[in-house]
Scaffold this motif. Structure first.
Motif, mmCIF file in Angstrom:
data_model
loop_
_atom_site.group_PDB
_atom_site.id
_atom_site.type_symbol
_atom_site.label_atom_id
_atom_site.label_comp_id
_atom_site.label_asym_id
_atom_site.label_seq_id
_atom_site.Cartn_x
_atom_site.Cartn_y
_atom_site.Cartn_z
ATOM 1 N N ASP A 275 13.451 -5.649 -9.832
ATOM 2 C CA ASP A 275 13.442 -5.600 -11.195
ATOM 3 C C ASP A 275 12.504 -6.683 -11.860
ATOM 4 O O ASP A 275 12.289 -6.900 -13.038
ATOM 5 C CB ASP A 275 14.803 -5.297 -11.832
ATOM 6 N N THR A 276 11.909 -7.528 -10.966
ATOM 7 C CA THR A 276 11.124 -8.437 -11.172
ATOM 8 C C THR A 276 9.851 -8.494 -10.818
ATOM 9 O O THR A 276 9.481 -7.542 -9.929
ATOM 10 C CB THR A 276 11.639 -9.824 -10.619
ATOM 11 N N PRO A 277 8.753 -8.923 -11.515
ATOM 12 C CA PRO A 277 7.380 -8.755 -11.104
ATOM 13 C C PRO A 277 7.095 -9.193 -9.544
ATOM 14 O O PRO A 277 6.216 -10.153 -9.626
ATOM 15 C CB PRO A 277 6.738 -9.489 -12.365
ATOM 16 N N LEU A 278 7.607 -8.669 -8.705
ATOM 17 C CA LEU A 278 7.556 -8.836 -7.224
ATOM 18 C C LEU A 278 6.887 -7.769 -6.719
ATOM 19 O O LEU A 278 6.749 -6.617 -7.171
ATOM 20 C CB LEU A 278 8.742 -9.446 -6.593
ATOM 21 N N PRO A 279 6.213 -8.003 -5.442
ATOM 22 C CA PRO A 279 5.759 -6.806 -4.709
ATOM 23 C C PRO A 279 6.720 -5.665 -4.412
ATOM 24 O O PRO A 279 6.527 -4.510 -4.873
ATOM 25 C CB PRO A 279 5.292 -7.374 -3.355
ATOM 26 N N GLU A 280 8.354 -6.154 -4.422
ATOM 27 C CA GLU A 280 9.170 -5.340 -4.418
ATOM 28 C C GLU A 280 9.423 -4.160 -5.516
ATOM 29 O O GLU A 280 9.885 -3.256 -5.341
ATOM 30 C CB GLU A 280 10.544 -6.011 -4.285
ATOM 31 N N SER A 281 8.718 -4.640 -6.585
ATOM 32 C CA SER A 281 8.883 -3.934 -7.756
ATOM 33 C C SER A 281 8.384 -2.644 -7.791
ATOM 34 O O SER A 281 8.703 -1.691 -8.304
ATOM 35 C CB SER A 281 8.478 -4.541 -9.178
ATOM 36 N N LEU A 282 7.344 -2.221 -6.929
ATOM 37 C CA LEU A 282 7.140 -0.950 -6.616
ATOM 38 C C LEU A 282 8.036 0.037 -6.065
ATOM 39 O O LEU A 282 8.466 1.296 -6.115
ATOM 40 C CB LEU A 282 5.776 -0.847 -5.775
ATOM 41 N N LEU A 283 9.188 -0.684 -5.148
ATOM 42 C CA LEU A 283 10.225 0.075 -4.788
ATOM 43 C C LEU A 283 11.196 0.174 -5.970
ATOM 44 O O LEU A 283 12.028 1.258 -5.941
ATOM 45 C CB LEU A 283 11.047 -0.884 -3.656
ATOM 46 N N GLY A 284 11.190 -0.653 -6.888
ATOM 47 C CA GLY A 284 11.914 -0.610 -8.191
ATOM 48 C C GLY A 284 11.701 0.951 -8.821
ATOM 49 O O GLY A 284 12.629 1.523 -9.182
ATOM 50 N N VAL A 285 10.305 1.266 -8.963
ATOM 51 C CA VAL A 285 10.066 2.374 -9.290
ATOM 52 C C VAL A 285 10.403 3.509 -8.850
ATOM 53 O O VAL A 285 10.984 4.497 -9.156
ATOM 54 C CB VAL A 285 8.564 2.217 -9.488
ATOM 55 N N VAL A 286 10.354 3.488 -7.488
ATOM 56 C CA VAL A 286 10.858 4.612 -6.489
ATOM 57 C C VAL A 286 12.244 4.760 -6.566
ATOM 58 O O VAL A 286 12.778 6.015 -6.644
ATOM 59 C CB VAL A 286 10.483 4.066 -4.925
ATOM 60 N N TRP A 287 13.132 3.521 -6.527
ATOM 61 C CA TRP A 287 14.507 3.896 -6.606
ATOM 62 C C TRP A 287 15.018 4.191 -7.959
ATOM 63 O O TRP A 287 15.796 5.031 -8.197
ATOM 64 C CB TRP A 287 15.009 2.418 -6.236
ATOM 65 N N LEU A 288 14.365 3.785 -9.126
ATOM 66 C CA LEU A 288 14.671 4.301 -10.431
ATOM 67 C C LEU A 288 14.163 5.843 -10.472
ATOM 68 O O LEU A 288 15.175 6.569 -11.203
ATOM 69 C CB LEU A 288 14.030 3.227 -11.481
ATOM 70 N N SER A 289 13.209 5.966 -10.100
ATOM 71 C CA SER A 289 12.686 7.503 -10.150
ATOM 72 C C SER A 289 13.727 8.602 -9.483
ATOM 73 O O SER A 289 14.337 9.558 -9.958
ATOM 74 C CB SER A 289 11.290 7.788 -9.907
ATOM 75 N N ALA A 290 14.333 8.003 -8.340
ATOM 76 C CA ALA A 290 15.268 8.789 -7.739
ATOM 77 C C ALA A 290 16.456 8.816 -8.398
ATOM 78 O O ALA A 290 17.305 9.828 -8.346
ATOM 79 C CB ALA A 290 15.529 8.149 -6.071
#
Lengths: 328, 331
Positions: A275-290
């Protein structure tokens, strides 16, 4: 802020870039020894394949090797040696032989200016938006060599792919029908404001943040205010000191719509927080969308996570870790 | 001059009136009529009823007790030390509690652990002050100086905890806790305050006439048959208990313990037999009113420590102005 953080020109032995505060910095090539005092920037260094060049590192969300998730030992076997916390010591950075230092924008005077005097190239960095993530990725890719630049381009392409897919999926649902989401903080009575990165993630994933009207950073709120918002979905960050089960079983929270529906979920964490501005945040979008649209299956979150960590961190998720990305 | 009965009756009724009013207003639901319907009518809003009984009521009770505790502790300490500028900071309790809470947040973060640790370190601070002070004669000035030293020790330790705290999760939690607030008050964590407040308040209420004797000075009190050192230590310990229980529940809330006793004194007089209950009533009433504002004015909570500061500083300056005029200037 990072709109200006882009490569200006590249020469055979020097790359000239503009950092987040508009400073023009010449970085001698190749960069062999990196000190990342910017806790977010460290994760970008790993994602671009330059983790083995770190000589000192601050990690956002990690103050001690003892707190590190088990996966950190695989990502960085030298964690105990590299991990620093507190205010950076300029002399120590010089003693470690850093030929590139990444500094937090909040530490410009304490770190960047003294290092500049000592002739150590220092990039002052700050990232607060999705565009900032893209800009920082490209900026670091441009100074860390050709392989890093190629990986930065791939990461940015992945970022746009995920944001694009999420946006298309969300557009199928009218704004009024989108799930109303509350993003909680380190404790359950703290919520993300409209200006925070977390709110941007919610919107990118097709949700509507119920606390978007709040200003500033994390806001303390009463349970009564949460009942006024009455969100459909509640999201807990990985660094929250409580679980979804804690809220679902708390009698005081039983009137909240999301709790009644059982739609309370805590973000998983492997390395950086999603949930922070890291490369992982693209997974944040994936996870939230799911999480928001379980019926659509726009993303296969465990598969996306497995591919992401393999491509950018060289880490193979265990089956249990991959299943942790399944949403309730 | 003896205060008028009507004034005191109003003062004693005020916190209960405000507590009831606090139950009627909030961010959720309609107006007072809806609340009354939810509480007393079978077809009322069930969620609103739950909000009133599970959120507003424990919180209003917590505000009432914390306000009363801090104000009574302040009134007693000001009398004991014969110093109008004394409040709960003087015996290190607030600094000890702040360190204890921050340490617990750093290590675990659970609400019960935070409350317990804040309470334990608050008591440790006052035990340190009393033990060292006892060996040095327990004179008021000595106790004040030792209290300053103990506070400084815990303030530095708090600084260390904040320095090593994770800025993503732990540091904001510590910062919010230090600002003070009752957002986390619920029936499940209110028990310590509900038990300890009557103990401390009851003890100080019972010895309130002896506190009058202590304000005359050690020699005069001794000549009147009062055992000065045990009584002073007992009163300080009771005040510390009240402050520790309050800070453990609500975080650090300033100015109530300093300003409210002065306002109560101007209404009830300096006699502790009336000053102690008047301070309790006024402190409770003010904090109930401020906490109601804190949870209703905006969508986000306003930290109580900020509200008490915004109200307390002008009130203090107003009282100081009156004192200076009365004494024809302080030089």
């Amino acid at each position: 802020m990072l709109a200006s953080a882009c490569a200006v020109s590249a020469f055979a032995d020097t790359v000239e870039v503009v950092d987040s505060v508009g400073r023009v910095v010449q970085v001698q090539q190749p960069v062999r020894r990196i000190a990342s005092t910017y806790g977010m920037g460290t994760y970008y260094v790993y994602a671009l394949g330059a983790g083995d060049r770190l000589v000192a590192a601050w990690y956002v969300g990690l103050k001690s090797a003892l707190q590190a998730p088990a996966s950190f030992a695989v990502l960085e076997p030298r964690l105990g040696e590299l991990l620093c916390s507190g205010d950076p010591n300029v002399e120590d950075l010089v003693a470690r032989g850093a030929d590139l230092v990444l500094a937090d924008v909040a530490k410009t005077a304490a770190v960047a200016l003294p290092l500049e005097e000592l002739g150590v190239p220092t990039l002052v960095l700050g990232v607060e938006t999705a565009q900032g993530v893209v800009d920082l990725t490209l900026l670091l890719g441009s100074v860390l060599g050709e392989a890093a630049a190629a990986r930065a381009a791939a990461l940015v392409a992945d970022f746009y792919r995920v944001y694009g897919m999420a946006s298309v999926a969300a557009s199928e649902t009218p704004t009024a029908s989108r799930p109303r989401v509350l993003f909680l903080g380190a404790d359950p009575l703290r919520v993300a404001s409209g200006a925070m990165y977390q709110t941007g993630l919610i919107e990118a994933a097709g949700g509507v943040s119920v606390s978007a009207d709040l200003a500033g950073s994390w806001n303390a709120v009463s349970l009564e205010q949460i009942l006024v918002w009455n969100p459909d979905v509640i999201v807990i960050p990985s660094y929250g000191d409580y679980t979804a089960a804690d809220l679902l079983s708390n009698p005081d929270w039983q009137s909240v719509h999301a709790v009644r529906l059982g739609r309370v979920a805590k973000m998983p964490r492997i390395f950086g927080t999603m949930d922070t501005p890291l490369p992982e945040s693209l997974l944040g979008v994936v996870w939230l969308s799911a999480l928001f649209y379980p019926e659509r299956a726009t993303f296969d979150a465990p598969a996306e996570a497995t591919a992401f960590y393999s491509a950018y961190y060289g880490y193979s998720l265990t089956s249990a870790e991959a299943e942790g990305f399944l949403t309730p | 001059m003896s205060p008028r009965r009507g004034t005191l009756a109003f003062l004693y009724a005020l916190p209960f009136v405000l507590l009831f009013a606090a139950l009627l207003v909030g961010r959720y639901g309609g107006g007072p009529g809806d609340v009354l319907r939810a509480l007393f009518s079978a077809d009322g809003d069930g969620i609103l009823r739950s909000v009133v009984l599970r959120v507003r009521l424990p919180r209003a009770i917590a505000a009432l007790l914390v306000g009363a505790n801090l104000a009574v502790a302040g009134a007693v300490l000001q009398g004991l030390f014969r110093n109008p500028l004394v409040d709960s900071r003087i015996h290190g309790v607030r600094s000890g509690a702040a360190f204890g809470a921050a340490l617990a947040i750093l290590v675990s973060g659970g609400a019960l652990a935070v409350q317990t640790s804040a309470f334990a370190f608050a008591l440790l601070a006052v035990v340190l002050v009393l033990c060292v002070g006892w060996r040095l004669g327990a004179a008021p000035l000595v106790l004040i100086l030792i209290g300053i030293a103990v506070s400084a020790l815990f303030d530095s330790s708090l600084g260390l905890v904040k320095y090593v705290a994770d800025p993503l999760s732990k540091l904001p939690s510590i910062t919010y806790w230090l600002l003070g607030g009752l957002g986390g008050a619920s029936w499940s964590n209110l028990v310590p305050l509900l038990v300890l407040s009557p103990l401390g308040l009851g003890f100080l209420f019972l010895i309130r006439w002896r506190l009058n004797v202590l304000t005359l000075g050690d020699d005069e009190a001794t000549s009147l048959g009062v055992r000065v050192r045990p009584l002073r230590a007992g009163a300080i310990a009771a005040a510390a208990l009240l402050v520790a229980a309050s800070v453990a529940q609500a975080g650090t809330i300033g100015w109530i313990g300093l300003v409210i006793p002065h306002v109560a004194r101007s209404w009830a007089g300096p006699d502790h037999t009336r000053l102690v209950p008047a301070s309790a009533a006024l402190g409770g009433a003010v904090l109930v009113a401020l906490d109601t504002t804190a949870r209703t004015a905006l969508a986000s909570e306003i930290p109580l420590g900020i509200l008490t500061g915004l109200l307390g500083v002008p009130a203090f300056l107003f009282l100081l102005g009156g004192y200076v005029r009365q004494k024809e200037g302080i030089r």
